[in-house]
Design a protein around this motif. Structure first.
Motif, PDB file in Angstrom:
ATOM      1  N   UNK A  18       0.807  -1.214   0.000  1.00  0.00           N
ATOM      2  CA  UNK A  18       0.000   0.000   0.000  1.00  0.00           C
ATOM      3  C   UNK A  18       0.845   1.272   0.000  1.00  0.00           C
ATOM      4  N   UNK A  19       2.054   1.182   0.506  1.00  0.00           N
ATOM      5  CA  UNK A  19       2.921   2.373   0.524  1.00  0.00           C
ATOM      6  C   UNK A  19       3.323   2.821  -0.870  1.00  0.00           C
ATOM      7  N   UNK A  20       3.266   1.926  -1.836  1.00  0.00           N
ATOM      8  CA  UNK A  20       3.627   2.295  -3.199  1.00  0.00           C
ATOM      9  C   UNK A  20       2.505   3.054  -3.906  1.00  0.00           C
ATOM     10  N   UNK A  21       1.303   2.983  -3.354  1.00  0.00           N
ATOM     11  CA  UNK A  21       0.188   3.754  -3.881  1.00  0.00           C
ATOM     12  C   UNK A  21      -0.253   3.359  -5.284  1.00  0.00           C
ATOM     13  N   UNK A  22       0.004   2.137  -5.679  1.00  0.00           N
ATOM     14  CA  UNK A  22      -0.385   1.688  -7.012  1.00  0.00           C
ATOM     15  C   UNK A  22      -1.261   0.447  -6.892  1.00  0.00           C
ATOM     16  N   UNK A  23      -2.529   0.582  -7.208  1.00  0.00           N
ATOM     17  CA  UNK A  23      -3.410  -0.589  -7.150  1.00  0.00           C
ATOM     18  C   UNK A  23      -2.908  -1.698  -8.076  1.00  0.00           C
ATOM     19  N   UNK A  24      -2.923  -2.899  -7.589  1.00  0.00           N
ATOM     20  CA  UNK A  24      -2.544  -4.036  -8.408  1.00  0.00           C
ATOM     21  C   UNK A  24      -1.076  -4.408  -8.373  1.00  0.00           C
ATOM     22  N   UNK A  25      -0.225  -3.565  -7.788  1.00  0.00           N
ATOM     23  CA  UNK A  25       1.200  -3.875  -7.814  1.00  0.00           C
ATOM     24  C   UNK A  25       1.527  -5.092  -6.947  1.00  0.00           C
ATOM     25  N   UNK A  26       0.838  -5.262  -5.837  1.00  0.00           N
ATOM     26  CA  UNK A  26       1.082  -6.434  -4.989  1.00  0.00           C
ATOM     27  C   UNK A  26       0.734  -7.715  -5.741  1.00  0.00           C
ATOM     28  N   UNK A  27      -0.360  -7.696  -6.457  1.00  0.00           N
ATOM     29  CA  UNK A  27      -0.779  -8.863  -7.226  1.00  0.00           C
ATOM     30  C   UNK A  27       0.230  -9.172  -8.327  1.00  0.00           C
ATOM     31  N   UNK A  28       0.655  -8.165  -9.052  1.00  0.00           N
ATOM     32  CA  UNK A  28       1.617  -8.367 -10.140  1.00  0.00           C
ATOM     33  C   UNK A  28       2.942  -8.904  -9.613  1.00  0.00           C
ATOM     34  N   UNK A  29       3.413  -8.356  -8.504  1.00  0.00           N
ATOM     35  CA  UNK A  29       4.678  -8.815  -7.924  1.00  0.00           C
ATOM     36  C   UNK A  29       4.563 -10.261  -7.446  1.00  0.00           C
ATOM     37  N   UNK A  30       3.459 -10.596  -6.809  1.00  0.00           N
ATOM     38  CA  UNK A  30       3.273 -11.958  -6.308  1.00  0.00           C
ATOM     39  C   UNK A  30       3.175 -12.952  -7.464  1.00  0.00           C
ATOM     40  N   UNK A  31       2.432 -12.612  -8.492  1.00  0.00           N
ATOM     41  CA  UNK A  31       2.301 -13.510  -9.642  1.00  0.00           C
ATOM     42  C   UNK A  31       3.645 -13.713 -10.336  1.00  0.00           C
ATOM     43  N   UNK A  32       4.401 -12.645 -10.524  1.00  0.00           N
ATOM     44  CA  UNK A  32       5.726 -12.770 -11.131  1.00  0.00           C
ATOM     45  C   UNK A  32       6.637 -13.660 -10.297  1.00  0.00           C
ATOM     46  N   UNK A  34       5.784 -16.031  -8.090  1.00  0.00           N
ATOM     47  CA  UNK A  34       5.335 -17.426  -8.103  1.00  0.00           C
ATOM     48  C   UNK A  34       5.635 -18.077  -9.450  1.00  0.00           C
ATOM     49  N   UNK A  35       5.442 -17.372 -10.548  1.00  0.00           N
ATOM     50  CA  UNK A  35       5.770 -17.947 -11.854  1.00  0.00           C
ATOM     51  C   UNK A  35       7.260 -18.285 -11.932  1.00  0.00           C
ATOM     52  N   UNK A  36       8.114 -17.418 -11.395  1.00  0.00           N
ATOM     53  CA  UNK A  36       9.558 -17.694 -11.387  1.00  0.00           C
ATOM     54  C   UNK A  36       9.867 -18.915 -10.519  1.00  0.00           C
ATOM     55  N   UNK A  37       9.218 -19.023  -9.372  1.00  0.00           N
ATOM     56  CA  UNK A  37       9.438 -20.172  -8.498  1.00  0.00           C
ATOM     57  C   UNK A  37       9.000 -21.478  -9.172  1.00  0.00           C
ATOM     58  N   UNK A  38       7.896 -21.433  -9.866  1.00  0.00           N
ATOM     59  CA  UNK A  38       7.388 -22.629 -10.541  1.00  0.00           C
ATOM     60  C   UNK A  38       8.303 -23.090 -11.673  1.00  0.00           C
ATOM     61  N   UNK A  39       9.079 -22.184 -12.220  1.00  0.00           N
ATOM     62  CA  UNK A  39      10.021 -22.527 -13.286  1.00  0.00           C
ATOM     63  C   UNK A  39      11.319 -23.129 -12.756  1.00  0.00           C
ATOM     64  N   UNK A  40      11.562 -23.005 -11.474  1.00  0.00           N
ATOM     65  CA  UNK A  40      12.798 -23.501 -10.877  1.00  0.00           C
ATOM     66  C   UNK A  40      12.720 -25.013 -10.714  1.00  0.00           C
ATOM     67  N   UNK A  41      13.656 -25.759 -11.311  1.00  0.00           N
ATOM     68  CA  UNK A  41      13.569 -27.218 -11.259  1.00  0.00           C
ATOM     69  C   UNK A  41      13.767 -27.816  -9.868  1.00  0.00           C
ATOM     70  N   UNK A  42      14.395 -27.112  -8.961  1.00  0.00           N
ATOM     71  CA  UNK A  42      14.629 -27.646  -7.616  1.00  0.00           C
ATOM     72  C   UNK A  42      13.463 -27.417  -6.661  1.00  0.00           C
ATOM     73  N   UNK A  57      -7.972 -17.525  -6.095  1.00  0.00           N
ATOM     74  CA  UNK A  57      -8.299 -17.751  -7.509  1.00  0.00           C
ATOM     75  C   UNK A  57      -7.111 -17.516  -8.429  1.00  0.00           C
ATOM     76  N   UNK A  58      -6.120 -16.761  -7.989  1.00  0.00           N
ATOM     77  CA  UNK A  58      -4.934 -16.534  -8.813  1.00  0.00           C
ATOM     78  C   UNK A  58      -3.939 -17.691  -8.749  1.00  0.00           C
ATOM     79  N   UNK A  59      -3.876 -18.380  -7.610  1.00  0.00           N
ATOM     80  CA  UNK A  59      -2.813 -19.360  -7.415  1.00  0.00           C
ATOM     81  C   UNK A  59      -3.263 -20.815  -7.434  1.00  0.00           C
ATOM     82  N   UNK A  60      -4.512 -21.085  -7.164  1.00  0.00           N
ATOM     83  CA  UNK A  60      -5.001 -22.459  -7.214  1.00  0.00           C
ATOM     84  C   UNK A  60      -4.827 -23.068  -8.606  1.00  0.00           C
ATOM     85  N   UNK A  61      -5.171 -22.359  -9.693  1.00  0.00           N
ATOM     86  CA  UNK A  61      -4.988 -22.943 -11.028  1.00  0.00           C
ATOM     87  C   UNK A  61      -3.522 -23.240 -11.376  1.00  0.00           C
TER      88      UNK A  61
END
Length: 88
Positions: A18-32, A34-42, A57-61
Protein backbone atom coordinates in the motif's frame (compact mmCIF):
# COMPACT_ATOMS: atom_id res chain seq x y z
CA UNK A 1 18.47 -33.42 -6.80
CA UNK A 2 17.25 -31.34 -3.86
CA UNK A 3 13.52 -30.88 -3.37
CA UNK A 4 12.44 -27.58 -1.92
CA UNK A 5 9.17 -25.96 -0.95
CA UNK A 6 8.82 -22.24 -1.52
CA UNK A 7 6.62 -20.29 0.88
CA UNK A 8 5.12 -17.02 -0.30
CA UNK A 9 3.24 -14.99 2.34
CA UNK A 10 0.67 -12.65 0.81
CA UNK A 11 -1.14 -10.06 2.90
CA UNK A 12 -3.74 -9.43 0.22
CA UNK A 13 -4.38 -7.42 -2.89
CA UNK A 14 -5.91 -4.41 -1.19
CA UNK A 15 -3.46 -4.02 1.70
CA UNK A 16 -0.26 -5.37 0.16
CA UNK A 17 2.35 -2.84 -0.96
CA UNK A 18 0.00 0.00 0.00
CA UNK A 19 2.92 2.37 0.52
CA UNK A 20 3.63 2.29 -3.20
CA UNK A 21 0.19 3.75 -3.88
CA UNK A 22 -0.39 1.69 -7.01
CA UNK A 23 -3.41 -0.59 -7.15
CA UNK A 24 -2.54 -4.04 -8.41
CA UNK A 25 1.20 -3.88 -7.81
CA UNK A 26 1.08 -6.43 -4.99
CA UNK A 27 -0.78 -8.86 -7.23
CA UNK A 28 1.62 -8.37 -10.14
CA UNK A 29 4.68 -8.81 -7.92
CA UNK A 30 3.27 -11.96 -6.31
CA UNK A 31 2.30 -13.51 -9.64
CA UNK A 32 5.73 -12.77 -11.13
CA UNK A 33 7.44 -14.26 -8.08
CA UNK A 34 5.34 -17.43 -8.10
CA UNK A 35 5.77 -17.95 -11.85
CA UNK A 36 9.56 -17.69 -11.39
CA UNK A 37 9.44 -20.17 -8.50
CA UNK A 38 7.39 -22.63 -10.54
CA UNK A 39 10.02 -22.53 -13.29
CA UNK A 40 12.80 -23.50 -10.88
CA UNK A 41 13.57 -27.22 -11.26
CA UNK A 42 14.63 -27.65 -7.62
CA UNK A 43 11.34 -26.34 -6.20
CA UNK A 44 8.85 -29.14 -5.70
CA UNK A 45 5.90 -27.08 -4.47
CA UNK A 46 4.84 -23.50 -3.80
CA UNK A 47 2.80 -22.70 -0.71
CA UNK A 48 0.85 -19.46 -0.53
CA UNK A 49 0.03 -18.34 3.01
CA UNK A 50 -2.75 -15.76 3.17
CA UNK A 51 -6.00 -14.88 4.85
CA UNK A 52 -7.36 -13.05 1.79
CA UNK A 53 -9.82 -15.26 -0.08
CA UNK A 54 -9.42 -13.25 -3.30
CA UNK A 55 -5.83 -14.49 -3.57
CA UNK A 56 -6.92 -18.12 -3.98
CA UNK A 57 -8.30 -17.75 -7.51
CA UNK A 58 -4.93 -16.53 -8.81
CA UNK A 59 -2.81 -19.36 -7.41
CA UNK A 60 -5.00 -22.46 -7.21
CA UNK A 61 -4.99 -22.94 -11.03
CA UNK A 62 -1.17 -22.81 -10.95
CA UNK A 63 -1.07 -25.81 -8.60
CA UNK A 64 0.00 -23.86 -5.52
CA UNK A 65 -1.00 -25.08 -2.08
CA UNK A 66 -3.01 -22.47 -0.15
CA UNK A 67 -2.51 -22.20 3.61
CA UNK A 68 -4.76 -20.05 5.75
CA UNK A 69 -2.82 -17.38 7.62
CA UNK A 70 -3.93 -17.41 11.26
CA UNK A 71 -0.83 -15.65 12.61
CA UNK A 72 -2.49 -12.26 13.28
CA UNK A 73 0.11 -10.25 11.40
CA UNK A 74 3.17 -12.17 12.61
CA UNK A 75 5.09 -12.88 9.39
CA UNK A 76 7.48 -15.40 10.95
CA UNK A 77 4.60 -17.36 12.49
CA UNK A 78 2.72 -17.36 9.17
CA UNK A 79 5.76 -18.85 7.44
CA UNK A 80 6.13 -21.46 10.20
CA UNK A 81 2.48 -22.42 9.80
CA UNK A 82 2.92 -22.89 6.06
CA UNK A 83 6.11 -24.91 6.58
CA UNK A 84 4.15 -27.26 8.82
CA UNK A 85 1.75 -27.90 5.91
CA UNK A 86 4.35 -28.61 3.23
CA UNK A 87 4.08 -31.82 1.27
CA UNK A 88 7.51 -33.32 2.07
Amino acid sequence: MAEWSAIVPIRGWESGKSRLGRPGIARAMALDTVHALLECPDIDDVLIVTNDGSVHSDFTPLGCMLVEDRADGDLNRAIEMAADQRRH
